[in-house]
Design a protein around this motif. Structure first.
Motif, PDB file in Angstrom:
ATOM      1  N   VAL A  92       0.838  -1.203   0.000  1.00 39.44           N
ATOM      2  CA  VAL A  92       0.000   0.000   0.000  1.00 39.44           C
ATOM      3  C   VAL A  92       0.873   1.253   0.000  1.00 39.44           C
ATOM      4  N   ASP A  93       1.961   1.230   0.754  1.00 33.87           N
ATOM      5  CA  ASP A  93       2.886   2.363   0.779  1.00 33.87           C
ATOM      6  C   ASP A  93       3.430   2.645  -0.624  1.00 33.87           C
ATOM      7  N   LEU A  94       3.762   1.590  -1.364  1.00 37.06           N
ATOM      8  CA  LEU A  94       4.268   1.749  -2.727  1.00 37.06           C
ATOM      9  C   LEU A  94       3.186   2.262  -3.675  1.00 37.06           C
ATOM     10  N   VAL A  95       1.955   1.799  -3.472  1.00 34.28           N
ATOM     11  CA  VAL A  95       0.845   2.298  -4.297  1.00 34.28           C
ATOM     12  C   VAL A  95       0.722   3.809  -4.136  1.00 34.28           C
ATOM     13  N   LEU A  96       0.833   4.284  -2.905  1.00 31.60           N
ATOM     14  CA  LEU A  96       0.716   5.717  -2.639  1.00 31.60           C
ATOM     15  C   LEU A  96       1.882   6.494  -3.260  1.00 31.60           C
ATOM     16  N   LYS A  97       3.060   5.907  -3.208  1.00 29.82           N
ATOM     17  CA  LYS A  97       4.243   6.580  -3.759  1.00 29.82           C
ATOM     18  C   LYS A  97       4.238   6.603  -5.285  1.00 29.82           C
ATOM     19  N   THR A  98       3.581   5.607  -5.891  1.00 30.62           N
ATOM     20  CA  THR A  98       3.586   5.525  -7.358  1.00 30.62           C
ATOM     21  C   THR A  98       2.336   6.123  -7.994  1.00 30.62           C
ATOM     22  N   ALA A  99       1.433   6.651  -7.178  1.00 25.09           N
ATOM     23  CA  ALA A  99       0.228   7.308  -7.702  1.00 25.09           C
ATOM     24  C   ALA A  99       0.549   8.781  -7.918  1.00 25.09           C
ATOM     25  N   LYS A 100       0.860   9.140  -9.147  1.00 24.83           N
ATOM     26  CA  LYS A 100       1.351  10.491  -9.428  1.00 24.83           C
ATOM     27  C   LYS A 100       0.418  11.310 -10.321  1.00 24.83           C
ATOM     28  N   ALA A 101      -0.793  10.820 -10.524  1.00 32.65           N
ATOM     29  CA  ALA A 101      -1.743  11.575 -11.350  1.00 32.65           C
ATOM     30  C   ALA A 101      -2.233  12.803 -10.588  1.00 32.65           C
ATOM     31  N   LYS A 102      -2.816  13.750 -11.308  1.00 35.50           N
ATOM     32  CA  LYS A 102      -3.289  14.988 -10.698  1.00 35.50           C
ATOM     33  C   LYS A 102      -4.666  14.839 -10.055  1.00 35.50           C
ATOM     34  N   PHE A 103      -5.303  13.669 -10.258  1.00 32.95           N
ATOM     35  CA  PHE A 103      -6.600  13.418  -9.627  1.00 32.95           C
ATOM     36  C   PHE A 103      -6.458  12.361  -8.542  1.00 32.95           C
ATOM     37  N   ASP A 104      -7.495  12.200  -7.750  1.00 27.84           N
ATOM     38  CA  ASP A 104      -7.470  11.229  -6.648  1.00 27.84           C
ATOM     39  C   ASP A 104      -7.703   9.824  -7.219  1.00 27.84           C
ATOM     40  N   GLU A 105      -6.626   9.113  -7.424  1.00 27.17           N
ATOM     41  CA  GLU A 105      -6.709   7.804  -8.081  1.00 27.17           C
ATOM     42  C   GLU A 105      -7.395   6.756  -7.199  1.00 27.17           C
ATOM     43  N   THR A 106      -8.084   5.839  -7.857  1.00 28.56           N
ATOM     44  CA  THR A 106      -8.665   4.688  -7.167  1.00 28.56           C
ATOM     45  C   THR A 106      -7.589   3.632  -6.988  1.00 28.56           C
ATOM     46  N   VAL A 107      -7.621   2.938  -5.856  1.00 22.41           N
ATOM     47  CA  VAL A 107      -6.691   1.831  -5.626  1.00 22.41           C
ATOM     48  C   VAL A 107      -7.452   0.538  -5.899  1.00 22.41           C
ATOM     49  N   ASP A 108      -6.939  -0.246  -6.840  1.00 23.55           N
ATOM     50  CA  ASP A 108      -7.611  -1.467  -7.276  1.00 23.55           C
ATOM     51  C   ASP A 108      -6.869  -2.715  -6.816  1.00 23.55           C
ATOM     52  N   LEU A 109      -7.655  -3.740  -6.546  1.00 28.16           N
ATOM     53  CA  LEU A 109      -7.121  -5.038  -6.135  1.00 28.16           C
ATOM     54  C   LEU A 109      -7.504  -6.083  -7.172  1.00 28.16           C
ATOM     55  N   SER A 110      -6.520  -6.884  -7.583  1.00 29.85           N
ATOM     56  CA  SER A 110      -6.772  -7.994  -8.505  1.00 29.85           C
ATOM     57  C   SER A 110      -6.258  -9.272  -7.856  1.00 29.85           C
ATOM     58  N   VAL A 111      -7.132 -10.257  -7.733  1.00 26.46           N
ATOM     59  CA  VAL A 111      -6.770 -11.523  -7.093  1.00 26.46           C
ATOM     60  C   VAL A 111      -7.031 -12.673  -8.062  1.00 26.46           C
ATOM     61  N   ARG A 112      -5.976 -13.381  -8.422  1.00 30.18           N
ATOM     62  CA  ARG A 112      -6.136 -14.561  -9.275  1.00 30.18           C
ATOM     63  C   ARG A 112      -6.305 -15.787  -8.380  1.00 30.18           C
ATOM     64  N   LEU A 113      -7.408 -16.516  -8.609  1.00 26.69           N
ATOM     65  CA  LEU A 113      -7.731 -17.656  -7.751  1.00 26.69           C
ATOM     66  C   LEU A 113      -7.488 -18.996  -8.441  1.00 26.69           C
ATOM     67  N   GLY A 114      -7.214 -19.982  -7.633  1.00 26.72           N
ATOM     68  CA  GLY A 114      -7.030 -21.343  -8.137  1.00 26.72           C
ATOM     69  C   GLY A 114      -8.358 -22.068  -8.220  1.00 26.72           C
ATOM     70  N   VAL A 115      -9.279 -21.510  -8.992  1.00 22.80           N
ATOM     71  CA  VAL A 115     -10.594 -22.124  -9.201  1.00 22.80           C
ATOM     72  C   VAL A 115     -10.894 -22.160 -10.695  1.00 22.80           C
ATOM     73  N   ASP A 116     -11.829 -23.003 -11.067  1.00 17.69           N
ATOM     74  CA  ASP A 116     -12.281 -23.062 -12.457  1.00 17.69           C
ATOM     75  C   ASP A 116     -13.725 -22.565 -12.487  1.00 17.69           C
ATOM     76  N   PRO A 117     -13.924 -21.288 -12.829  1.00 17.61           N
ATOM     77  CA  PRO A 117     -15.272 -20.697 -12.774  1.00 17.61           C
ATOM     78  C   PRO A 117     -16.273 -21.309 -13.744  1.00 17.61           C
ATOM     79  N   ARG A 118     -15.807 -22.207 -14.627  1.00 18.74           N
ATOM     80  CA  ARG A 118     -16.742 -22.882 -15.532  1.00 18.74           C
ATOM     81  C   ARG A 118     -17.613 -23.875 -14.769  1.00 18.74           C
ATOM     82  N   HIS A 119     -17.154 -24.255 -13.571  1.00 17.56           N
ATOM     83  CA  HIS A 119     -17.905 -25.192 -12.743  1.00 17.56           C
ATOM     84  C   HIS A 119     -18.696 -24.439 -11.678  1.00 17.56           C
ATOM     85  N   ALA A 120     -19.965 -24.764 -11.549  1.00 16.29           N
ATOM     86  CA  ALA A 120     -20.846 -24.071 -10.603  1.00 16.29           C
ATOM     87  C   ALA A 120     -20.343 -24.181  -9.163  1.00 16.29           C
TER      88      ALA A 120
END
Length: 242
Positions: A38-66
């Motif tokens: 999170v500290d790095l996200v804040l340091k690397t957010a250099k846009a002039k607007f209030d940037e959104t912080v996004d989370l991406s999580v890759r899971l070990g699941v197969d979503p084709r199965h219910a």
């Protein structure tokens, strides 16, 4: 010159100086703990607007199965920082309840016509009482692809309209694994600061971990990445978040 060199030059040409300066702050071979990331996200957010912080999580699941679907809702302790516009399909007292709770748009069949005829999407969340779903169902092909269709599992089909509207306004978000086995969710704004963003991150990760399907085998959390709207991705150690 090698193909790898040309590819690297091409990638650099896609990004501006600020982005490239931000990349230099990150060790791409390292998995950071929650606070460091999170500290790095804040340091690397250099846009002039209030940037959104996004989370991406890759899971070990197969979503084709219910039995390997991962979906749920969680209220972030500090919200998302976004003003959420709510549309409610309800009648009578429930319509009045929705208005009192702060819903921007409240109505019934007339809203269905407006959406169908005017391609109207000036709202972020759609909530409906169960008795209105027969009407709202006609919008499935329109609202569904945009992720706006009310759903009991997401708490957006309910007679408790007041709670549903207030929860959404307070920062309730829905997470759902996509066809690529990834969950994408916002965890707040850069202006929140480190402490609030870390708390939001831990809250959503705890919810995702608790949603692990019994049918999921092997490693569940494959990768976790944080980034600001205009910033580079930062890899987080899944074992050092909670």
């Amino acid at each position: 010159m090698s193909e790898k060199y040309h590819k690297e030059v091409k990638n650099r040409m896609k990004h501006g100086k600020k982005y490239l300066d931000s990349v230099k702050l990150i060790d791409s071979t390292r998995l950071y703990d929650a606070n460091e990331a999170v500290d790095l996200v804040l340091k690397t957010a250099k846009a002039k607007f209030d940037e959104t912080v996004d989370l991406s999580v890759r899971l070990g699941v197969d979503p084709r199965h219910a039995d390997q679907q991962v979906r749920g809702t969680v209220i972030l302790p500090h919200g998302t920082g976004k003003t959420v516009r709510v549309l409610v399909f309800a009648k009578g007292d429930k319509a009045k309840e929705a208005e009192a709770a702060g819903a921007e748009y409240v109505g019934a069949e007339e809203l269905v016509s407006k959406i169908q005829n005017e391609n109207w999407f000036d709202y972020d969340v759609v909530i409906a009482t169960p008795d209105m779903m027969g009407v709202v169902g006609r919008l499935g092909k329109v609202l569904g692809p945009k992720g706006l269709m009310p759903n009991p599992k997401a708490g957006t089909v309910t007679f408790d309209i007041e709670k549903a509207v207030k929860d959404v306004k307070a920062g309730k978000i829905e997470y759902r694994v996509d066809k690529n086995s990834i969950i994408h969710v916002p965890i707040g704004k850069v202006s929140f600061g480190q402490e609030k963003l870390v708390e939001n991150l831990k809250t959503i990760m705890d919810a995702i971990i608790r949603s692990k399907p019994a049918a999921a085998k092997g490693q569940y959390l494959k990768s976790v990445v944080l980034s600001s709207t205009m910033g580079p991705g930062i890899k987080v150690n899944p074992q050092r978040i909670l």
